[in-house]
Scaffold this active site. Structure first.
Site, PDB file in Angstrom:
ATOM      1  N   ASP A 234      -6.799 -14.495   8.529  1.00  0.00           N
ATOM      2  CA  ASP A 234      -5.607 -14.303   7.685  1.00  0.00           C
ATOM      3  C   ASP A 234      -4.469 -15.260   8.044  1.00  0.00           C
ATOM      4  O   ASP A 234      -3.305 -14.853   8.167  1.00  0.00           O
ATOM      5  CB  ASP A 234      -5.095 -12.853   7.776  1.00  0.00           C
ATOM      6  CG  ASP A 234      -5.965 -11.875   6.999  1.00  0.00           C
ATOM      7  OD1 ASP A 234      -6.698 -12.309   6.095  1.00  0.00           O
ATOM      8  OD2 ASP A 234      -5.895 -10.673   7.304  1.00  0.00           O
TER       9      ASP A 234
ATOM     10  N   HIS B 132       0.876  -1.175   0.000  1.00  0.00           N
ATOM     11  CA  HIS B 132       0.000   0.000   0.000  1.00  0.00           C
ATOM     12  C   HIS B 132       0.911   1.222   0.000  1.00  0.00           C
ATOM     13  O   HIS B 132       1.992   1.174   0.594  1.00  0.00           O
ATOM     14  CB  HIS B 132      -0.824   0.092   1.277  1.00  0.00           C
ATOM     15  CG  HIS B 132      -1.748  -1.053   1.529  1.00  0.00           C
ATOM     16  ND1 HIS B 132      -1.357  -2.196   2.148  1.00  0.00           N
ATOM     17  CD2 HIS B 132      -3.072  -1.190   1.276  1.00  0.00           C
ATOM     18  CE1 HIS B 132      -2.383  -3.007   2.245  1.00  0.00           C
ATOM     19  NE2 HIS B 132      -3.437  -2.434   1.722  1.00  0.00           N
TER      20      HIS B 132
ATOM     21  N   ASP C 127       2.356   1.713   3.338  1.00  0.00           N
ATOM     22  CA  ASP C 127       3.288   0.707   3.884  1.00  0.00           C
ATOM     23  C   ASP C 127       4.708   1.198   3.616  1.00  0.00           C
ATOM     24  O   ASP C 127       5.633   0.928   4.379  1.00  0.00           O
ATOM     25  CB  ASP C 127       3.150  -0.650   3.178  1.00  0.00           C
ATOM     26  CG  ASP C 127       1.783  -1.270   3.350  1.00  0.00           C
ATOM     27  OD1 ASP C 127       1.076  -0.912   4.302  1.00  0.00           O
ATOM     28  OD2 ASP C 127       1.430  -2.132   2.514  1.00  0.00           O
TER      29      ASP C 127
ATOM     30  N   GLU D 299     -11.086  -6.342  -4.844  1.00  0.00           N
ATOM     31  CA  GLU D 299     -11.068  -7.399  -3.824  1.00  0.00           C
ATOM     32  C   GLU D 299     -12.279  -7.298  -2.904  1.00  0.00           C
ATOM     33  O   GLU D 299     -12.389  -6.367  -2.116  1.00  0.00           O
ATOM     34  CB  GLU D 299      -9.773  -7.288  -3.004  1.00  0.00           C
ATOM     35  CG  GLU D 299      -9.688  -8.315  -1.892  1.00  0.00           C
ATOM     36  CD  GLU D 299      -8.375  -8.252  -1.136  1.00  0.00           C
ATOM     37  OE1 GLU D 299      -7.429  -7.583  -1.597  1.00  0.00           O
ATOM     38  OE2 GLU D 299      -8.294  -8.881  -0.063  1.00  0.00           O
TER      39      GLU D 299
ATOM     40  N   LYS E  14     -14.882  -8.330   0.232  1.00  0.00           N
ATOM     41  CA  LYS E  14     -14.869  -8.865   1.604  1.00  0.00           C
ATOM     42  C   LYS E  14     -16.234  -8.556   2.199  1.00  0.00           C
ATOM     43  O   LYS E  14     -16.743  -7.450   2.002  1.00  0.00           O
ATOM     44  CB  LYS E  14     -13.746  -8.205   2.415  1.00  0.00           C
ATOM     45  CG  LYS E  14     -13.539  -8.831   3.794  1.00  0.00           C
ATOM     46  CD  LYS E  14     -12.355  -8.196   4.529  1.00  0.00           C
ATOM     47  CE  LYS E  14     -12.126  -8.911   5.850  1.00  0.00           C
ATOM     48  NZ  LYS E  14     -11.084  -8.264   6.672  1.00  0.00           N
TER      49      LYS E  14
ATOM     50  N   ASP F 299     -11.833 -12.492  11.459  1.00  0.00           N
ATOM     51  CA  ASP F 299     -10.941 -12.367  10.291  1.00  0.00           C
ATOM     52  C   ASP F 299      -9.544 -12.871  10.675  1.00  0.00           C
ATOM     53  O   ASP F 299      -8.824 -12.221  11.421  1.00  0.00           O
ATOM     54  CB  ASP F 299     -10.914 -10.879   9.913  1.00  0.00           C
ATOM     55  CG  ASP F 299     -10.012 -10.587   8.740  1.00  0.00           C
ATOM     56  OD1 ASP F 299      -9.488 -11.522   8.122  1.00  0.00           O
ATOM     57  OD2 ASP F 299      -9.837  -9.387   8.442  1.00  0.00           O
TER      58      ASP F 299
ATOM     59  N   MET G 145       2.410  -5.842  -7.844  1.00  0.00           N
ATOM     60  CA  MET G 145       1.112  -5.249  -7.492  1.00  0.00           C
ATOM     61  C   MET G 145       1.300  -4.139  -6.462  1.00  0.00           C
ATOM     62  O   MET G 145       2.206  -4.189  -5.642  1.00  0.00           O
ATOM     63  CB  MET G 145       0.219  -6.367  -6.922  1.00  0.00           C
ATOM     64  CG  MET G 145      -1.137  -5.960  -6.409  1.00  0.00           C
ATOM     65  SD  MET G 145      -1.155  -5.432  -4.684  1.00  0.00           S
ATOM     66  CE  MET G 145      -1.787  -6.910  -3.880  1.00  0.00           C
TER      67      MET G 145
ATOM     68  N   GLU H 280      -9.908 -13.396  -2.229  1.00  0.00           N
ATOM     69  CA  GLU H 280      -9.102 -13.849  -1.087  1.00  0.00           C
ATOM     70  C   GLU H 280      -9.814 -15.011  -0.401  1.00  0.00           C
ATOM     71  O   GLU H 280     -10.998 -14.920  -0.089  1.00  0.00           O
ATOM     72  CB  GLU H 280      -8.881 -12.708  -0.094  1.00  0.00           C
ATOM     73  CG  GLU H 280      -8.155 -13.198   1.163  1.00  0.00           C
ATOM     74  CD  GLU H 280      -7.739 -12.108   2.133  1.00  0.00           C
ATOM     75  OE1 GLU H 280      -7.204 -11.079   1.673  1.00  0.00           O
ATOM     76  OE2 GLU H 280      -7.953 -12.292   3.347  1.00  0.00           O
TER      77      GLU H 280
ATOM     78  N   ASP I 267      -1.620 -13.213   1.272  1.00  0.00           N
ATOM     79  CA  ASP I 267      -2.109 -12.089   2.076  1.00  0.00           C
ATOM     80  C   ASP I 267      -2.492 -12.647   3.435  1.00  0.00           C
ATOM     81  O   ASP I 267      -3.661 -12.880   3.726  1.00  0.00           O
ATOM     82  CB  ASP I 267      -3.307 -11.425   1.396  1.00  0.00           C
ATOM     83  CG  ASP I 267      -3.704 -10.157   2.130  1.00  0.00           C
ATOM     84  OD1 ASP I 267      -2.938  -9.710   3.005  1.00  0.00           O
ATOM     85  OD2 ASP I 267      -4.782  -9.615   1.843  1.00  0.00           O
TER      86      ASP I 267
ATOM     87  N   HIS J  39     -11.807 -14.218   2.763  1.00  0.00           N
ATOM     88  CA  HIS J  39     -12.981 -13.359   2.622  1.00  0.00           C
ATOM     89  C   HIS J  39     -14.210 -14.144   2.172  1.00  0.00           C
ATOM     90  O   HIS J  39     -15.315 -13.904   2.659  1.00  0.00           O
ATOM     91  CB  HIS J  39     -12.675 -12.217   1.655  1.00  0.00           C
ATOM     92  CG  HIS J  39     -11.577 -11.314   2.160  1.00  0.00           C
ATOM     93  ND1 HIS J  39     -11.108 -10.249   1.447  1.00  0.00           N
ATOM     94  CD2 HIS J  39     -10.861 -11.333   3.316  1.00  0.00           C
ATOM     95  CE1 HIS J  39     -10.152  -9.639   2.139  1.00  0.00           C
ATOM     96  NE2 HIS J  39      -9.982 -10.285   3.274  1.00  0.00           N
TER      97      HIS J  39
ATOM     98  N   ASP K 228      -5.423 -13.651  -3.551  1.00  0.00           N
ATOM     99  CA  ASP K 228      -4.889 -13.545  -2.194  1.00  0.00           C
ATOM    100  C   ASP K 228      -5.073 -14.881  -1.482  1.00  0.00           C
ATOM    101  O   ASP K 228      -6.199 -15.283  -1.140  1.00  0.00           O
ATOM    102  CB  ASP K 228      -5.611 -12.430  -1.412  1.00  0.00           C
ATOM    103  CG  ASP K 228      -5.029 -11.057  -1.701  1.00  0.00           C
ATOM    104  OD1 ASP K 228      -4.097 -10.961  -2.536  1.00  0.00           O
ATOM    105  OD2 ASP K 228      -5.495 -10.077  -1.090  1.00  0.00           O
TER     106      ASP K 228
END
Ligand code: GLT
Ligand code: MN
Ligand code: MN
Length: 389
Positions: free
Chosen positions: A259, A56, A59, A183, A185, A257, A90, A219, A289, A222, A247
């Site tokens: 991950d 991002h 980030d 994406e 979710k 959530d 990406m 993802e 991800d 998700h 993802d």
């Protein structure tokens, strides 16, 4: 770990800066790891065997960085990429951390927030393209509501569409070699998020001005949060020519959530996903991800990253074994057997075909009585996975 299943660039394994850089905070507890720099993350990923790193805007470049700071950070990051050979396939925009986005970005009721979100995305697209990104992800982190009193859901769809159309035109106007991957979710961090699943997103894309440059970034976690079969969503995206990115992670159904590391929870699901991606020849990034458990130090984070890639490669080998297994393939052939007796009814509609079909007789009882051997097939699959075949 043995030397087999070593990740190679051709496997296209990527991680986000935010994934291995995750400091182990949760809503109930402070971070368990000290932050590390983007340059350190690049080296860690290279050491673990990854091919690429995604990010991002924030980030990499803090939201309040000066132009001079931005330039220095980007220069150091480029140097780390050059030193390690990692690439940036990406990039994406953070439109969810800053309190300005507490009620969404493109779907905010506040026109100033919408304009700021668009401005931030234009700049983040420039940054991503500068670093080589060819896929640009849009995850609508806070595009949703806790109460439907707050937003008109039709206005939200229209605002989202307006933003995507504007951004597509921008990328075209700049002659960027860039595709967008949306994406979905269903919830978290909002009570309910718009375009909640792969299916919603695929339908939304067809309403855009440039659907050809927009696909999806499904993802695992998700779709599982929505209680759905991830593979089916991926297959639909693939069939539509819209699987631009993916993802990979894991998630128990009915939980928060999570991950988790790829394959950490639903191994058989992960197996059929890998088998699908390899069988159809998906050529995009395999982006993990996911986050290491907050119990880990950075050695544990490396174990996590290596584990994601290693599990993918093991499942890829299992998929090849499944495809080559004579007993399994005999069952597959039997399941799909066709004696040609219905050839006259197949293919495109014609009036005579419909008439012939209406006149045909079928042994309904025999159709219903036939055993399909799926128990045996599934057990053989389990045995391939358990390593006893
Ligand atoms: C965030 C989210 C992910 C998205 C990332 C891209 S950020 O971590 O949980 O699913 O893919 O914005
Ligand atoms: Mn997630
Ligand atoms: Mn994601």
């Amino acid at each position: 770990m043995t030397t087999a299943f070593q990740p190679k660039p051709e496997h296209k394994f990527t991680f986000g800066l935010w994934t291995v850089g995750n400091i182990g905070r949760d809503p109930f507890g402070e971070p368990t790891r000290q932050p590390i720099s983007s340059v350190e993350i690049v080296h860690m990923l290279a050491d673990a065997g990854a091919y690429g790193v995604n990010f991002h805007d924030n980030d990499l470049v803090p939201i309040d960085a000066t132009l001079a700071e931005r330039d220095r950070i980007v220069k150091d990051f480029k140097q780390a990429l050059a030193d390690t050979g990692l690439v940036v396939p990406m990039a994406t925009t953070n439109l969810f951390t800053d309190p300005a986005f507490k009620d969404g970005a493109f779907t905010s009721n506040d026109p100033n927030v919408r304009a700021y979100a668009l401005q931030k995305t234009l700049q983040a697209i420039d940054l991503g393209v500068e670093l080589g990104a060819q896929i640009y992800v849009f995850w609508g982190g806070r595009e949703g509501v806790e109460t439907d009193a707050a937003k008109n859901p039709l206005a939200a769809i229209q605002r989202n569409r307006e933003a995507m159309n504007f951004l597509c035109e921008y990328a075209l106007d700049q002659s960027y070699d860039l595709k967008f991957a949306l994406e979905p979710k269903p919830n978290e961090p909002r009570g309910d998020m718009y375009n909640a699943t792969v299916g919603h997103m695929l339908a939304f894309i067809e309403t855009l001005d440039h659907p050809e440059m927009v696909g999806v970034n499904p993802e695992v976690a998700h779709e599982h949060m929505a209680g759905l079969n991830f593979l089916h969503g991926v297959a639909q995206a693939w069939d539509a020519g819209k699987l631009f990115h993916i993802d990979l992670n894991d998630q128990a159904f009915g939980r928060y959530d999570q991950d988790f590391r790829f394959g950490a929870v639903n191994l058989k699901t992960a197996f059929f996903l890998v088998k699908f991606l390899e069988d159809v020849g998906y050529a995009g990034s395999r982006h993990f991800d996911a986050h290491a458990y907050r119990t880990e130090d950075y050695e544990g984070v490396k174990d996590f990253a290596r584990g994601c890639m290693r599990t993918y490669l093991i499942l890829k080998e299992k998929a090849a074994q499944w495809n080559a297994d004579a007993e399994i393939q005999a069952l597959v052939a039997e399941i799909n057997a066709d004696d040609g007796s219905t050839d006259a009814f197949k293919g495109a509609y014609s009036r005579s075909k419909a008439a012939a079909l209406k006149a045909a007789t079928f042994d309904r009882r025999a159709l219903g009585a036939r055993g399909l051997s799926y128990e045996r097939l599934d057990q053989l699959t389990v045995e391939v996975l358990l390593g006893v075949r």
